[in-house]
Design a protein around this motif. Structure first.
Motif, short mmCIF file in Angstrom:
data_model
loop_
_atom_site.label_atom_id
_atom_site.label_comp_id
_atom_site.label_asym_id
_atom_site.label_seq_id
_atom_site.Cartn_x
_atom_site.Cartn_y
_atom_site.Cartn_z
N UNK A 168 8.72 -3.41 0.88
CA UNK A 168 8.30 -4.62 0.16
C UNK A 168 6.78 -4.69 0.06
N UNK A 169 6.08 -4.35 1.13
CA UNK A 169 4.63 -4.37 1.09
C UNK A 169 4.07 -3.30 0.15
N UNK A 170 4.68 -2.13 0.19
CA UNK A 170 4.19 -1.06 -0.69
C UNK A 170 4.43 -1.40 -2.17
N UNK A 171 5.58 -2.02 -2.44
CA UNK A 171 5.88 -2.47 -3.81
C UNK A 171 4.87 -3.55 -4.21
N UNK A 172 4.57 -4.46 -3.30
CA UNK A 172 3.61 -5.54 -3.59
C UNK A 172 2.23 -5.00 -3.86
N UNK A 173 1.84 -3.92 -3.17
CA UNK A 173 0.52 -3.33 -3.42
C UNK A 173 0.48 -2.64 -4.78
N UNK A 174 1.62 -2.11 -5.17
CA UNK A 174 1.69 -1.47 -6.51
C UNK A 174 1.57 -2.52 -7.62
N UNK A 175 2.25 -3.65 -7.41
CA UNK A 175 2.27 -4.67 -8.48
C UNK A 175 1.10 -5.64 -8.38
N UNK A 176 0.34 -5.56 -7.28
CA UNK A 176 -0.78 -6.50 -7.12
C UNK A 176 -0.30 -7.90 -6.77
N UNK A 177 0.88 -7.97 -6.13
CA UNK A 177 1.44 -9.29 -5.76
C UNK A 177 0.50 -9.98 -4.78
N UNK A 178 0.28 -11.29 -4.99
CA UNK A 178 -0.53 -12.10 -4.07
C UNK A 178 0.42 -13.13 -3.46
N UNK A 179 0.65 -13.00 -2.14
CA UNK A 179 1.69 -13.82 -1.51
C UNK A 179 1.12 -14.57 -0.32
N UNK A 180 1.79 -15.63 0.06
CA UNK A 180 1.35 -16.41 1.23
C UNK A 180 2.26 -16.19 2.43
N UNK A 181 3.37 -15.49 2.22
CA UNK A 181 4.17 -15.09 3.38
C UNK A 181 4.84 -13.76 3.06
N UNK B 150 10.63 -4.14 5.15
CA UNK B 150 9.35 -4.84 4.97
C UNK B 150 8.27 -3.87 4.50
N UNK B 151 8.29 -2.65 5.01
CA UNK B 151 7.31 -1.65 4.56
C UNK B 151 7.49 -1.40 3.05
N UNK C 296 8.00 -12.91 3.40
CA UNK C 296 9.33 -13.06 2.77
C UNK C 296 9.22 -12.98 1.25
N UNK C 297 8.10 -13.49 0.70
CA UNK C 297 7.96 -13.44 -0.78
C UNK C 297 8.04 -12.00 -1.28
N UNK C 298 7.47 -11.08 -0.52
CA UNK C 298 7.50 -9.66 -0.95
C UNK C 298 8.93 -9.11 -0.91
N UNK C 299 9.68 -9.51 0.11
CA UNK C 299 11.07 -9.05 0.24
C UNK C 299 11.93 -9.69 -0.84
N UNK C 300 11.67 -10.95 -1.14
CA UNK C 300 12.40 -11.62 -2.23
C UNK C 300 12.19 -10.88 -3.55
N UNK C 301 10.97 -10.38 -3.75
CA UNK C 301 10.66 -9.65 -4.97
C UNK C 301 11.51 -8.38 -5.13
N UNK C 302 12.02 -7.88 -4.00
CA UNK C 302 12.91 -6.70 -4.05
C UNK C 302 14.34 -7.11 -4.38
N UNK C 303 14.56 -8.44 -4.51
CA UNK C 303 15.90 -8.94 -4.82
C UNK C 303 16.79 -9.04 -3.59
N UNK C 304 16.16 -9.06 -2.42
CA UNK C 304 16.92 -9.12 -1.16
C UNK C 304 17.02 -10.58 -0.69
#
Ligand SMILES: Nc1ccn([C@@H]2O[C@H](COP(=O)(O)OP(=O)(O)OP(=O)(O)O)[C@@H](O)[C@H]2O)c(=O)n1
Ligand SMILES: C[C@](O)(CO)[C@H](O)COP(=O)(O)O
Length: 229
Positions: free
Chosen positions: A172-185, A169-170, A187-195
């Motif tokens: 996924x969150x760090x990747x999301x901060x790099x890409x500027x991902x805006x998520x509502x849960x 999860x860490x 799991x969306x960040x983890x899905x973005x890692x292809x998991x």
């Protein structure tokens, strides 16, 4: 196998429209937040709880936690502008192997569902509670015209807790901060890692207190449960 919980509780509760942020509203004599914390405080598999609150609420929440004797709460940190920022700020304080992320305003999750979720995350690395959608759901365009009606058999309404290996999860969150991902849960960040994220069936009573009518539903759930949470 250590388990930590991050409770995002730094929201403004705009949709509730109450003077007091909804996580602090009194329900059966206790703030909603304390009801929620008590569930994890008394769950035998939970080792540590981290809370993310608004900066101006830190001192008050620390006092509420002390008064309630919530010994598993190890940190009360300042949340962020969005829910995901609050989760990240809390996550940074955890060094447990596994993490559950749970909305402060979901005071009815059962300990049994939490145990089933933990069993799933230990097998799969990422797992979330959800319930099958009961209504028909439609995709609607900006003009208010129906675009598509997804197959209801494949639609689930997602809840929290959401459970992950903490390092996953860490990342996924760090990747999301790099890409500027805006998520509502989360799991969306983890899905973005292809998991793959495993769905565990939750309960319809695990509602999120969001709008005023949810308070009447909360009362009904409390009565239905024989006046206990
Ligand atoms: N910046 C934010 C926004 C939300 N949350 C928390 O995330 C959970 C789910 O969010 P939601 O129900 O949307 O709460 P609010 O954002 O407070 O509600 P609203 O959108 O109506 O303002 C809540 O426990 C809320 O306190 C948070 O910790 N930090
Ligand atoms: C995380 C969540 O509770 C899953 O249903 C939901 O996405 C939170 O949304 P909110 O707008 O932050 O309440």
């Amino acid at each position: 196998m250590s388990v930590g919980v991050v409770i995002p509780a730094a929201g403004l509760g705009k949709r509730m429209g109450s003077k007091e942020s909804k996580q602090f509203l009194s329900f059966q004599g206790q703030p909603v937040l304390i009801h929620t914390l008590h569930i994890f405080e008394t769950h035998p598999e939970v080792d540590e709880i981290v809370l993310a609150v608004r900066e101006e609420e830190v001192a008050r929440v620390r006092q509420l936690v002390a008064d309630a004797g919530l010994r598993k709460v190890t940190h009360v940190v300042v949340g962020g502008r969005e829910r995901q920022d609050s989760v990240y700020n809390g996550l940074r304080m955890l060094s447990t192997e596994w993490v559950l992320v749970h909305d402060a305003v979901r005071p009815f999750v059962s300990r049994e569902a939490i145990s089933r979720l933990l069993e799933a995350v230990k097998m799969h690395g990422a797992a979330i509670l959800a319930v099958p959608v009961k209504e028909t759901v439609k995709m609607v365009d900006a003009a208010g015209v129906v675009e598509e009606t997804p197959d209801r058999k494949r639609l689930w309404a997602v809840q929290t807790p959401q459970a992950f290996r903490t390092d996953m999860l860490m990342e996924a969150h760090e990747q999301g901060r790099k890409t500027g991902a805006s998520v509502t849960d989360d799991a969306m960040l983890v899905e973005e890692l292809g998991i793959d994220v495993r769905v565990v069936e939750g309960e319809y009573t695990n509602i999120k207190l969001t709008t005023p009518d949810d308070l009447a539903v909360a009362e009904a759930i409390y009565q239905m449960r024989g006046k206990s949470i």
